[in-house]
Design an enzyme around this catalytic site. Structure first.
Site, PDB file in Angstrom:
ATOM      1  N   CYS A 176       7.545  24.535  12.121  1.00 46.70           N
ATOM      2  CA  CYS A 176       8.155  24.086  13.602  1.00 46.70           C
ATOM      3  C   CYS A 176       8.694  22.334  13.386  1.00 46.70           C
ATOM      4  CB  CYS A 176       7.569  24.216  14.152  1.00 46.70           C
ATOM      5  SG  CYS A 176       7.461  25.172  15.378  1.00 46.70           S
ATOM      6  N   SER A 235       0.627  30.742  21.858  1.00 48.85           N
ATOM      7  CA  SER A 235      -0.095  30.023  21.035  1.00 48.85           C
ATOM      8  C   SER A 235      -1.455  29.714  21.715  1.00 48.85           C
ATOM      9  CB  SER A 235       0.519  28.769  20.498  1.00 48.85           C
ATOM     10  OG  SER A 235       1.970  29.284  19.801  1.00 48.85           O
ATOM     11  N   LEU A 236      -2.135  30.506  21.141  1.00 53.02           N
ATOM     12  CA  LEU A 236      -4.345  30.987  21.247  1.00 53.02           C
ATOM     13  C   LEU A 236      -4.157  29.328  21.111  1.00 53.02           C
ATOM     14  CD1 LEU A 236      -5.523  31.416  23.951  1.00 53.02           C
ATOM     15  CD2 LEU A 236      -5.884  32.963  22.099  1.00 53.02           C
ATOM     16  N   SER A 257       7.795  32.955  22.931  1.00 62.03           N
ATOM     17  CA  SER A 257       6.812  31.689  22.476  1.00 62.03           C
ATOM     18  C   SER A 257       6.024  30.581  23.716  1.00 62.03           C
ATOM     19  CB  SER A 257       6.565  31.061  20.904  1.00 62.03           C
ATOM     20  OG  SER A 257       4.871  31.071  20.277  1.00 62.03           O
ATOM     21  N   CYS A 277       9.926  17.770  21.753  1.00 60.86           N
ATOM     22  CA  CYS A 277       9.041  18.946  22.546  1.00 60.86           C
ATOM     23  C   CYS A 277       8.096  17.392  23.290  1.00 60.86           C
ATOM     24  CB  CYS A 277       8.094  19.804  21.314  1.00 60.86           C
ATOM     25  SG  CYS A 277       6.936  20.408  22.978  1.00 60.86           S
ATOM     26  N   CYS A 321       1.422  20.541  15.412  1.00 69.47           N
ATOM     27  CA  CYS A 321       3.180  20.648  14.792  1.00 69.47           C
ATOM     28  C   CYS A 321       3.791  19.275  14.405  1.00 69.47           C
ATOM     29  CB  CYS A 321       3.502  21.339  16.776  1.00 69.47           C
ATOM     30  SG  CYS A 321       4.837  21.960  16.524  1.00 69.47           S
ATOM     31  N   GLU A 372      16.356  22.989  14.333  1.00 69.64           N
ATOM     32  CA  GLU A 372      16.410  23.616  13.054  1.00 69.64           C
ATOM     33  C   GLU A 372      16.397  24.976  13.974  1.00 69.64           C
ATOM     34  OE1 GLU A 372      13.046  20.852  11.667  1.00 69.64           O
ATOM     35  OE2 GLU A 372      12.388  22.762  11.798  1.00 69.64           O
TER      36      GLU A 372
HETATM   37  N1  SAH Z   1       6.480  25.280  22.213  1.00 68.41           N
HETATM   38  C1  SAH Z   1       6.161  27.483  21.542  1.00 68.41           C
HETATM   39  C2  SAH Z   1       7.411  27.476  20.611  1.00 68.41           C
HETATM   40  C3  SAH Z   1       7.164  26.298  18.920  1.00 68.41           C
HETATM   41  S1  SAH Z   1       6.061  26.567  18.046  1.00 68.41           S
HETATM   42  C4  SAH Z   1       4.736  27.744  21.241  1.00 68.41           C
HETATM   43  O1  SAH Z   1       4.075  26.295  21.388  1.00 68.41           O
HETATM   44  O2  SAH Z   1       4.077  28.841  21.368  1.00 68.41           O
HETATM   45  C5  SAH Z   1       6.554  28.484  16.841  1.00 68.41           C
HETATM   46  C6  SAH Z   1       5.076  28.382  17.012  1.00 68.41           C
HETATM   47  O3  SAH Z   1       4.283  28.132  15.799  1.00 68.41           O
HETATM   48  C7  SAH Z   1       3.532  27.859  17.693  1.00 68.41           C
HETATM   49  O4  SAH Z   1       2.096  29.470  17.538  1.00 68.41           O
HETATM   50  C8  SAH Z   1       2.847  26.849  17.352  1.00 68.41           C
HETATM   51  O5  SAH Z   1       1.701  26.471  17.483  1.00 68.41           O
HETATM   52  C9  SAH Z   1       3.266  26.426  15.583  1.00 68.41           C
HETATM   53  N2  SAH Z   1       3.433  26.670  14.828  1.00 68.41           N
HETATM   54  C10 SAH Z   1       3.604  25.571  14.733  1.00 68.41           C
HETATM   55  N3  SAH Z   1       3.734  23.650  13.932  1.00 68.41           N
HETATM   56  C11 SAH Z   1       3.102  24.858  13.114  1.00 68.41           C
HETATM   57  C12 SAH Z   1       2.405  24.274  11.889  1.00 68.41           C
HETATM   58  N4  SAH Z   1       2.366  23.189  11.570  1.00 68.41           N
HETATM   59  N5  SAH Z   1       1.283  25.747  11.144  1.00 68.41           N
HETATM   60  C13 SAH Z   1       1.710  26.747  11.955  1.00 68.41           C
HETATM   61  N6  SAH Z   1       2.418  27.213  13.093  1.00 68.41           N
HETATM   62  C14 SAH Z   1       2.736  25.886  13.612  1.00 68.41           C
END
Ligand code: SAH
Length: 347
Positions: free
Chosen positions: A333, A214-215, A191, A112, A119, A92
Protein backbone atom coordinates in the site's frame (compact mmCIF):
# COMPACT_ATOMS: atom_id res chain seq x y z
CA UNK A 1 -18.83 22.35 -14.78
CA UNK A 2 -19.55 19.20 -16.75
CA UNK A 3 -20.99 16.24 -14.85
CA UNK A 4 -18.91 13.15 -14.18
CA UNK A 5 -21.03 10.62 -16.11
CA UNK A 6 -19.19 7.48 -14.97
CA UNK A 7 -20.13 8.21 -11.34
CA UNK A 8 -23.86 8.05 -12.13
CA UNK A 9 -25.91 4.95 -11.36
CA UNK A 10 -28.20 3.80 -14.16
CA UNK A 11 -31.18 5.30 -12.35
CA UNK A 12 -29.43 8.66 -12.01
CA UNK A 13 -28.41 8.57 -15.66
CA UNK A 14 -32.02 7.91 -16.67
CA UNK A 15 -33.11 11.05 -14.81
CA UNK A 16 -30.35 13.10 -16.48
CA UNK A 17 -31.18 11.80 -19.94
CA UNK A 18 -34.90 12.52 -19.48
CA UNK A 19 -34.07 16.05 -18.41
CA UNK A 20 -32.17 16.48 -21.68
CA UNK A 21 -35.47 15.72 -23.44
CA UNK A 22 -34.41 12.25 -24.60
CA UNK A 23 -36.11 8.91 -24.06
CA UNK A 24 -35.21 6.93 -20.96
CA UNK A 25 -34.02 3.81 -22.81
CA UNK A 26 -31.14 5.87 -24.20
CA UNK A 27 -29.60 5.86 -20.72
CA UNK A 28 -29.21 2.08 -20.89
CA UNK A 29 -27.46 2.37 -24.25
CA UNK A 30 -25.04 4.95 -22.86
CA UNK A 31 -24.49 2.88 -19.71
CA UNK A 32 -23.60 -0.06 -21.95
CA UNK A 33 -21.08 2.03 -23.93
CA UNK A 34 -19.47 3.27 -20.73
CA UNK A 35 -19.43 0.17 -18.56
CA UNK A 36 -19.50 -2.80 -20.97
CA UNK A 37 -17.79 -1.51 -24.10
CA UNK A 38 -15.66 0.86 -21.99
CA UNK A 39 -15.83 3.66 -24.51
CA UNK A 40 -14.80 6.96 -22.99
CA UNK A 41 -15.71 9.25 -25.89
CA UNK A 42 -19.28 10.22 -26.78
CA UNK A 43 -18.45 10.54 -30.49
CA UNK A 44 -17.90 6.76 -30.63
CA UNK A 45 -21.42 5.97 -29.39
CA UNK A 46 -22.64 5.05 -32.84
CA UNK A 47 -26.26 4.15 -32.03
CA UNK A 48 -26.97 7.71 -30.85
CA UNK A 49 -27.72 10.62 -33.17
CA UNK A 50 -25.03 13.16 -33.93
CA UNK A 51 -27.11 15.87 -32.28
CA UNK A 52 -27.60 13.84 -29.09
CA UNK A 53 -23.90 12.99 -28.89
CA UNK A 54 -23.12 16.69 -29.08
CA UNK A 55 -25.58 17.33 -26.25
CA UNK A 56 -23.84 14.66 -24.17
CA UNK A 57 -20.42 16.18 -24.87
CA UNK A 58 -21.69 19.58 -23.72
CA UNK A 59 -23.22 18.20 -20.51
CA UNK A 60 -20.94 15.39 -19.32
CA UNK A 61 -17.31 14.42 -19.08
CA UNK A 62 -15.42 11.16 -18.62
CA UNK A 63 -12.49 11.91 -16.37
CA UNK A 64 -9.33 10.33 -17.74
CA UNK A 65 -6.97 8.09 -15.82
CA UNK A 66 -3.44 8.32 -17.19
CA UNK A 67 -0.76 5.70 -16.67
CA UNK A 68 2.09 7.58 -15.00
CA UNK A 69 4.14 4.47 -14.38
CA UNK A 70 3.73 0.73 -14.91
CA UNK A 71 5.93 -1.78 -13.12
CA UNK A 72 5.94 -5.50 -13.88
CA UNK A 73 7.38 -7.86 -11.28
CA UNK A 74 10.27 -10.05 -12.37
CA UNK A 75 9.27 -12.77 -9.87
CA UNK A 76 5.63 -13.15 -10.85
CA UNK A 77 3.28 -11.42 -13.26
CA UNK A 78 2.09 -8.82 -10.78
CA UNK A 79 1.66 -5.43 -12.42
CA UNK A 80 1.53 -2.19 -10.49
CA UNK A 81 0.08 0.92 -12.08
CA UNK A 82 0.66 4.40 -10.79
CA UNK A 83 -2.28 6.34 -12.23
CA UNK A 84 -2.52 10.10 -12.56
CA UNK A 85 -5.95 11.62 -11.92
CA UNK A 86 -7.48 14.67 -13.65
CA UNK A 87 -6.08 16.95 -10.91
CA UNK A 88 -2.57 15.43 -11.09
CA UNK A 89 -3.00 13.44 -7.89
CA UNK A 90 -1.62 9.87 -7.99
CA UNK A 91 -3.07 6.53 -6.95
CA UNK A 92 -1.97 2.92 -7.21
CA UNK A 93 -3.66 -0.15 -8.66
CA UNK A 94 -2.21 -3.66 -8.55
CA UNK A 95 -3.10 -6.48 -10.94
CA UNK A 96 -2.38 -9.94 -9.59
CA UNK A 97 -2.56 -12.97 -11.86
CA UNK A 98 -3.52 -16.20 -10.20
CA UNK A 99 -4.03 -19.55 -11.90
CA UNK A 100 -7.81 -19.43 -11.53
CA UNK A 101 -8.49 -15.71 -12.12
CA UNK A 102 -7.04 -12.23 -12.19
CA UNK A 103 -7.56 -10.05 -9.18
CA UNK A 104 -7.34 -6.28 -8.99
CA UNK A 105 -6.46 -4.27 -5.91
CA UNK A 106 -7.78 -0.71 -6.16
CA UNK A 107 -7.35 2.52 -4.19
CA UNK A 108 -10.35 4.27 -2.66
CA UNK A 109 -8.77 7.55 -1.52
CA UNK A 110 -5.80 9.76 -2.37
CA UNK A 111 -3.75 9.28 0.79
CA UNK A 112 -5.37 8.14 4.02
CA UNK A 113 -6.07 9.64 7.42
CA UNK A 114 -5.89 6.43 9.45
CA UNK A 115 -2.15 6.79 10.00
CA UNK A 116 -1.30 3.12 10.65
CA UNK A 117 2.35 3.02 11.67
CA UNK A 118 3.57 0.44 9.14
CA UNK A 119 1.59 1.69 6.14
CA UNK A 120 3.00 4.08 3.54
CA UNK A 121 -0.46 5.31 2.42
CA UNK A 122 -1.10 7.55 5.39
CA UNK A 123 2.31 9.17 5.69
CA UNK A 124 1.12 12.47 4.25
CA UNK A 125 -2.48 12.28 5.45
CA UNK A 126 -5.64 12.32 3.36
CA UNK A 127 -5.69 14.45 0.23
CA UNK A 128 -9.18 13.62 -1.00
CA UNK A 129 -11.75 10.88 -1.55
CA UNK A 130 -11.95 9.09 -4.88
CA UNK A 131 -15.14 9.43 -6.89
CA UNK A 132 -16.99 6.25 -7.95
CA UNK A 133 -15.78 6.91 -11.51
CA UNK A 134 -12.15 6.94 -10.37
CA UNK A 135 -12.57 3.53 -8.74
CA UNK A 136 -14.29 2.12 -11.83
CA UNK A 137 -11.67 3.58 -14.14
CA UNK A 138 -8.93 1.69 -12.29
CA UNK A 139 -10.67 -1.50 -13.44
CA UNK A 140 -11.50 -0.36 -16.95
CA UNK A 141 -8.11 1.18 -17.70
CA UNK A 142 -6.20 -1.79 -16.28
CA UNK A 143 -8.27 -4.25 -18.33
CA UNK A 144 -7.78 -2.12 -21.42
CA UNK A 145 -4.04 -1.78 -20.92
CA UNK A 146 -3.31 -5.38 -19.90
CA UNK A 147 -5.76 -7.05 -22.25
CA UNK A 148 -6.79 -9.24 -19.30
CA UNK A 149 -10.21 -9.80 -17.77
CA UNK A 150 -10.41 -9.15 -14.04
CA UNK A 151 -12.45 -11.74 -12.11
CA UNK A 152 -12.26 -10.34 -8.60
CA UNK A 153 -11.49 -7.09 -6.86
CA UNK A 154 -10.13 -6.10 -3.49
CA UNK A 155 -10.53 -2.64 -1.99
CA UNK A 156 -7.12 -2.83 -0.37
CA UNK A 157 -5.07 -0.19 -2.12
CA UNK A 158 -4.47 3.34 -0.87
CA UNK A 159 -7.15 4.66 1.48
CA UNK A 160 -9.72 3.47 3.98
CA UNK A 161 -12.83 2.45 1.99
CA UNK A 162 -15.22 2.90 4.91
CA UNK A 163 -13.93 6.48 5.35
CA UNK A 164 -15.27 7.13 1.81
CA UNK A 165 -18.49 5.25 2.47
CA UNK A 166 -20.99 6.94 0.10
CA UNK A 167 -18.70 6.86 -2.93
CA UNK A 168 -17.63 3.27 -2.29
CA UNK A 169 -21.28 2.17 -2.05
CA UNK A 170 -22.11 3.92 -5.29
CA UNK A 171 -19.07 2.35 -6.95
CA UNK A 172 -20.28 -1.10 -5.83
CA UNK A 173 -23.77 -0.40 -7.10
CA UNK A 174 -22.51 0.61 -10.56
CA UNK A 175 -19.95 -2.22 -10.70
CA UNK A 176 -22.58 -4.88 -9.99
CA UNK A 177 -25.36 -3.42 -12.17
CA UNK A 178 -26.62 -6.12 -14.54
CA UNK A 179 -26.79 -3.58 -17.38
CA UNK A 180 -23.18 -2.58 -16.77
CA UNK A 181 -20.01 -4.43 -15.75
CA UNK A 182 -22.19 -6.91 -13.84
CA UNK A 183 -19.52 -8.07 -11.40
CA UNK A 184 -20.99 -10.13 -8.59
CA UNK A 185 -20.19 -8.58 -5.22
CA UNK A 186 -19.29 -12.08 -4.07
CA UNK A 187 -16.11 -11.47 -6.02
CA UNK A 188 -15.35 -8.25 -4.20
CA UNK A 189 -13.56 -7.88 -0.86
CA UNK A 190 -13.50 -4.72 1.17
CA UNK A 191 -10.68 -4.26 3.62
CA UNK A 192 -11.03 -1.97 6.62
CA UNK A 193 -8.81 -0.97 9.52
CA UNK A 194 -11.91 -1.20 11.72
CA UNK A 195 -14.42 1.66 11.51
CA UNK A 196 -16.94 -0.36 13.51
CA UNK A 197 -19.97 1.92 13.08
CA UNK A 198 -19.54 1.81 9.31
CA UNK A 199 -19.23 -2.00 9.42
CA UNK A 200 -22.63 -1.99 11.15
CA UNK A 201 -24.08 0.22 8.40
CA UNK A 202 -22.61 -2.05 5.74
CA UNK A 203 -24.06 -5.14 7.45
CA UNK A 204 -27.56 -3.65 7.19
CA UNK A 205 -27.21 -3.45 3.40
CA UNK A 206 -26.49 -7.21 3.02
CA UNK A 207 -24.46 -6.74 -0.12
CA UNK A 208 -22.75 -10.14 -0.16
CA UNK A 209 -19.31 -8.56 -0.04
CA UNK A 210 -16.43 -10.24 1.73
CA UNK A 211 -15.34 -8.12 4.65
CA UNK A 212 -11.68 -8.22 5.48
CA UNK A 213 -10.61 -6.63 8.76
CA UNK A 214 -7.06 -5.47 9.42
CA UNK A 215 -6.64 -6.69 12.98
CA UNK A 216 -2.85 -6.93 13.25
CA UNK A 217 -2.80 -7.33 17.04
CA UNK A 218 -4.55 -9.43 19.66
CA UNK A 219 -4.59 -6.88 22.47
CA UNK A 220 -5.58 -3.21 22.68
CA UNK A 221 -2.22 -2.01 23.93
CA UNK A 222 -0.33 -3.21 20.84
CA UNK A 223 -3.17 -2.47 18.42
CA UNK A 224 -3.53 1.14 19.58
CA UNK A 225 0.19 1.60 19.08
CA UNK A 226 0.13 0.55 15.42
CA UNK A 227 -3.46 1.43 14.45
CA UNK A 228 -4.61 4.74 15.97
CA UNK A 229 -8.21 3.86 14.96
CA UNK A 230 -8.17 1.36 17.85
CA UNK A 231 -8.40 4.29 20.27
CA UNK A 232 -11.87 5.03 18.86
CA UNK A 233 -13.05 1.44 18.28
CA UNK A 234 -11.23 -1.05 20.45
CA UNK A 235 -10.91 -4.76 19.74
CA UNK A 236 -14.04 -5.86 21.57
CA UNK A 237 -16.14 -3.15 19.86
CA UNK A 238 -14.67 -4.13 16.50
CA UNK A 239 -15.25 -7.85 16.99
CA UNK A 240 -18.85 -7.18 18.04
CA UNK A 241 -19.36 -5.48 14.67
CA UNK A 242 -17.68 -8.39 12.88
CA UNK A 243 -20.02 -10.84 14.62
CA UNK A 244 -22.99 -8.67 13.70
CA UNK A 245 -21.76 -8.59 10.07
CA UNK A 246 -21.62 -12.39 10.00
CA UNK A 247 -25.02 -12.75 11.69
CA UNK A 248 -26.72 -10.29 9.32
CA UNK A 249 -25.09 -11.34 6.03
CA UNK A 250 -24.07 -14.97 6.57
CA UNK A 251 -20.65 -14.03 5.16
CA UNK A 252 -17.60 -14.97 7.19
CA UNK A 253 -15.29 -12.11 7.99
CA UNK A 254 -11.62 -12.61 7.27
CA UNK A 255 -8.83 -11.02 9.28
CA UNK A 256 -5.52 -9.61 8.12
CA UNK A 257 -2.64 -9.94 10.55
CA UNK A 258 0.64 -8.30 9.53
CA UNK A 259 3.44 -10.00 11.41
CA UNK A 260 5.87 -7.45 12.82
CA UNK A 261 9.14 -8.56 14.35
CA UNK A 262 9.19 -8.47 18.17
CA UNK A 263 5.79 -6.75 18.35
CA UNK A 264 3.01 -9.21 17.56
CA UNK A 265 4.79 -12.33 16.29
CA UNK A 266 5.19 -14.32 19.56
CA UNK A 267 3.22 -17.42 20.42
CA UNK A 268 1.38 -15.69 23.27
CA UNK A 269 -0.06 -13.31 20.63
CA UNK A 270 -1.03 -16.33 18.52
CA UNK A 271 -2.88 -17.83 21.51
CA UNK A 272 -4.62 -14.52 22.24
CA UNK A 273 -5.64 -14.30 18.60
CA UNK A 274 -7.08 -17.81 18.67
CA UNK A 275 -9.17 -16.95 21.73
CA UNK A 276 -10.47 -13.76 20.16
CA UNK A 277 -11.54 -14.99 16.78
CA UNK A 278 -12.47 -18.63 17.33
CA UNK A 279 -16.13 -17.77 18.00
CA UNK A 280 -16.28 -16.01 14.64
CA UNK A 281 -15.21 -19.04 12.53
CA UNK A 282 -13.05 -16.58 10.65
CA UNK A 283 -10.13 -16.97 8.31
CA UNK A 284 -6.79 -15.32 9.11
CA UNK A 285 -4.44 -14.05 6.47
CA UNK A 286 -0.91 -13.70 7.84
CA UNK A 287 1.21 -11.10 6.06
CA UNK A 288 4.90 -10.73 6.85
CA UNK A 289 5.00 -6.93 7.08
CA UNK A 290 6.51 -5.12 4.13
CA UNK A 291 9.04 -2.73 5.58
CA UNK A 292 8.51 0.80 4.23
CA UNK A 293 11.93 1.86 5.45
CA UNK A 294 10.51 4.80 7.44
CA UNK A 295 9.57 3.27 10.77
CA UNK A 296 11.25 0.71 12.98
CA UNK A 297 9.12 -2.03 11.53
CA UNK A 298 10.54 -5.26 10.17
CA UNK A 299 9.12 -8.63 9.23
CA UNK A 300 10.03 -11.66 11.33
CA UNK A 301 12.28 -14.42 10.01
CA UNK A 302 10.41 -17.09 8.07
CA UNK A 303 10.66 -19.68 10.87
CA UNK A 304 8.79 -17.32 13.23
CA UNK A 305 6.05 -16.87 10.63
CA UNK A 306 5.88 -20.64 10.20
CA UNK A 307 5.60 -21.24 13.96
CA UNK A 308 2.91 -18.58 14.33
CA UNK A 309 0.97 -20.10 11.44
CA UNK A 310 1.25 -23.62 12.88
CA UNK A 311 0.07 -22.42 16.29
CA UNK A 312 -3.07 -20.89 14.74
CA UNK A 313 -3.79 -24.02 12.72
CA UNK A 314 -3.32 -26.25 15.76
CA UNK A 315 -5.68 -23.97 17.65
CA UNK A 316 -8.39 -24.67 15.08
CA UNK A 317 -8.04 -21.44 13.10
CA UNK A 318 -8.15 -21.50 9.34
CA UNK A 319 -5.05 -19.48 8.45
CA UNK A 320 -2.87 -18.85 5.43
CA UNK A 321 0.38 -16.99 4.92
CA UNK A 322 -0.05 -14.52 2.11
CA UNK A 323 2.31 -14.98 -0.80
CA UNK A 324 4.32 -11.83 -1.20
CA UNK A 325 3.42 -10.99 -4.78
CA UNK A 326 5.26 -8.13 -6.42
CA UNK A 327 7.71 -7.53 -3.56
CA UNK A 328 10.27 -6.16 -6.03
CA UNK A 329 7.89 -3.48 -7.32
CA UNK A 330 6.88 -1.93 -4.00
CA UNK A 331 3.45 -3.55 -4.22
CA UNK A 332 2.50 -2.78 -0.61
CA UNK A 333 0.00 0.00 0.00
CA UNK A 334 1.10 3.47 -0.97
CA UNK A 335 4.78 2.72 -1.43
CA UNK A 336 4.95 3.77 -5.06
CA UNK A 337 2.85 6.93 -4.61
CA UNK A 338 4.90 7.81 -1.54
CA UNK A 339 8.12 7.58 -3.50
CA UNK A 340 6.64 9.65 -6.32
CA UNK A 341 5.34 12.35 -4.00
CA UNK A 342 8.80 12.73 -2.53
CA UNK A 343 10.51 12.55 -5.91
CA UNK A 344 12.52 9.50 -4.84
CA UNK A 345 11.83 7.31 -7.82
CA UNK A 346 12.96 7.87 -11.35
CA UNK A 347 11.63 6.11 -14.45
N1 SAH B 1 -7.46 0.87 4.91
C1 SAH B 1 -7.80 -0.47 4.62
C2 SAH B 1 -7.39 -0.94 3.24
C3 SAH B 1 -6.06 -0.53 2.74
S1 SAH B 1 -4.66 -1.31 3.47
C4 SAH B 1 -7.27 -1.40 5.71
O1 SAH B 1 -6.60 -0.93 6.60
O2 SAH B 1 -7.59 -2.57 5.67
C5 SAH B 1 -4.74 -2.98 2.94
C6 SAH B 1 -4.02 -3.95 3.85
O3 SAH B 1 -2.59 -3.83 3.71
C7 SAH B 1 -4.32 -3.74 5.30
O4 SAH B 1 -4.49 -4.97 5.95
C8 SAH B 1 -3.07 -3.03 5.78
O5 SAH B 1 -2.95 -3.10 7.17
C9 SAH B 1 -2.01 -3.75 5.00
N2 SAH B 1 -0.73 -3.07 4.90
C10 SAH B 1 -0.48 -1.76 4.76
N3 SAH B 1 0.84 -1.52 4.73
C11 SAH B 1 1.44 -2.71 4.86
C12 SAH B 1 2.81 -3.12 4.92
N4 SAH B 1 3.79 -2.23 4.85
N5 SAH B 1 3.06 -4.43 5.09
C13 SAH B 1 2.05 -5.33 5.16
N6 SAH B 1 0.76 -5.01 5.12
C14 SAH B 1 0.46 -3.71 4.98
Amino acid sequence: MKKDILSLTLQELEVEISSLGEQKFRAKQIFDWLHVKKVGCFSEMSNLSEQFRQKLTNTFCVKPLIIQKKLVSRHDNTVKYLYRLFDDEKIETVLMQYRHANSLCISTQVGCRMNCSFCASGENGLVRNLEPSEMLMQLYETERNSGLQVGSMVLMGIGEPLDNFENVLKFLQILSDKSGRNMSLRHVSLSTCGLADKIDELAKLKLGLTLSVSLHAANDEVRSRILPVNRSYNISRLLASCKNYFDKTGRRVSFEYALIKCLNDDLQSADDLIRLIKPLHAHVNLIPVNSTGKSEIFSPVSTTTKLFHERLTQGGINATVRRTLGADINAACGQLRGAEVEGLSGD
